[in-house]
Every structure is written in C-alpha cells, then in structure tokens.
Design an enzyme around this catalytic site. Structure first.
Site: not given
Length: 214
Positions: A50-52, A54-55
C-alpha cells in the site's frame, strides 16, 4: 497521547531526498522557519504494498499542497540508505522513483516513539536475562499530522496498516483551517473551499442549518 492543539515535538531526525543526500530535518522548525503549514505522513515500511501508492499519491498532489503554502514530508523507520534504494527503484517495479519531497528516516524511532504511533504491544521484561521483548513489527501505523505556521498540530489521524489514505481529505483540511485563520469562521461538516462557513455561536449554527436543510 494526542498532539492536536500542542506544538509538534522539537526533534531533529535524519532524512533523505531524491538526490541521495542524508540531512537532519526538524518538522517543527520547517513550519516555523518557513512560515508554512506542514503535512507529515508516516507509513510502515519501504518496499511494501500500500505504501508506494500513498507516496505517489502525495507526489501527484504536491503542487496543490504547495499552492496552499504547505510542505509535504514522508516518514518511516527505515534507514536513509533504504529510502534511497526505494527512491531509485522505478514505479513499475514497485518503487517510488519520481518522489521529490523529503522522507524522514527515523531508524532510532525517537520521533515515532514520542508520537506513540509504533506497532508494538505486550512489552515484557525477562528478569533473568534483562531482555525486553515486544509483539509487533515496531514500525509505524499510517499516521498523519497537519501542523500550522506556528508549529501547532491542527489535525492528527492514524490508520491501520491495510488502510490507505485519501489525499484529497488533507487538502480539504488545509483549506478549512486556512479559512478559519483568515476569516474567523468555523467550517461545518463536509465543508469545501467555496462553500458557506459559519459564525461560531448559536445564532450562526441556527442560520446555517436553516439555510442548508438539504
């Protein structure tokens, strides 16, 4: 511990930029010294799932935040070197190449611990060995802080790991707080830029509800 209405912690933390430079960054000073708002968002780990998304979403909205006099800063407990490896990895390979805002590398967890956003529980101490063990990955939840020009937190929110954030909501919150600062009015539910705000008294509430009954 809630930080809304309080100054953001005054701590220097390692950070990494897209050029591969490691430097010290103090979120409180970024707000105060630049007379800008700051959006600080924490995510659990580099090279995850999920993190990338969001970035890249915050990067896509960067110009909108800049228009609103707002600095964007990412953060996790990875090291600066791991951040740079991820920054050097193409988007189509799960990387964050193209992200230009700084990313905190709070690998000693000084700031994350102060904020109380680490995924740890059941801390136990072994009397015989002197070893402390915890359950959890000791990484951060998806915590978000909005900080005003004086360094005061005006929004904080924490999502569990699987729940990605809605970047537009943070733009809305910046707009709403800026409206409060400039006009002295308060912003009702679902307020967006250009909509009516309210006077902060009983008459103001009554008038607003009477004219916005649908």
């Amino acid at each position: 511990m809630a930080f809304v209405g309080k100054k953001f912690p005054d701590l220097n933390v390692n950070a990494m930029n897209e050029m591969g430079d490691t430097f010290k960054l103090n979120v409180l000073e970024e707000a105060q010294n630049n007379n800008k708002k700051v959006l600080l968002f924490w995510y659990p780990k580099d090279f995850t799932f999920v993190c990338p998304t969001e970035l890249h979403a915050f990067q896509s909205a960067l110009a909108e935040f800049e228009k609103r006099n707002t600095i964007v800063i990412g953060a996790s407990c990875d090291t600066a070197e791991v951040h740079f490896a991820w920054l050097s990895t193409p988007k189509d390979n799960g990387g964050i190449e193209g992200v230009t805002y700084p990313i905190l590398a709070d690998s000693n967890r000084n700031l994350a611990s102060t904020l109380g956003i680490l995924d740890i529980s059941n801390e136990t101490y072994n009397d015989e060995t002197g070893v402390i063990t915890v359950d959890g990955d000791n990484v951060t939840y998806r915590a978000t802080y909005l900080i005003d020009e004086e360094g005061t937190v005006f929004h904080e929110g924490i999502n569990h790991m699987p729940l990605g954030r809605n970047v537009n909501e943070f733009l809305r919150l910046v707009d709403a707080y800026t409206h409060v600062q400039k006009n002295g009015e308060v912003c009702p539910a679902n307020w967006e830029e250009g909509k009516d705000a309210m006077q902060a008294n009983a008459k103001g509430t009554a008038e607003y509800l009477a004219s916005h009954s649908n």
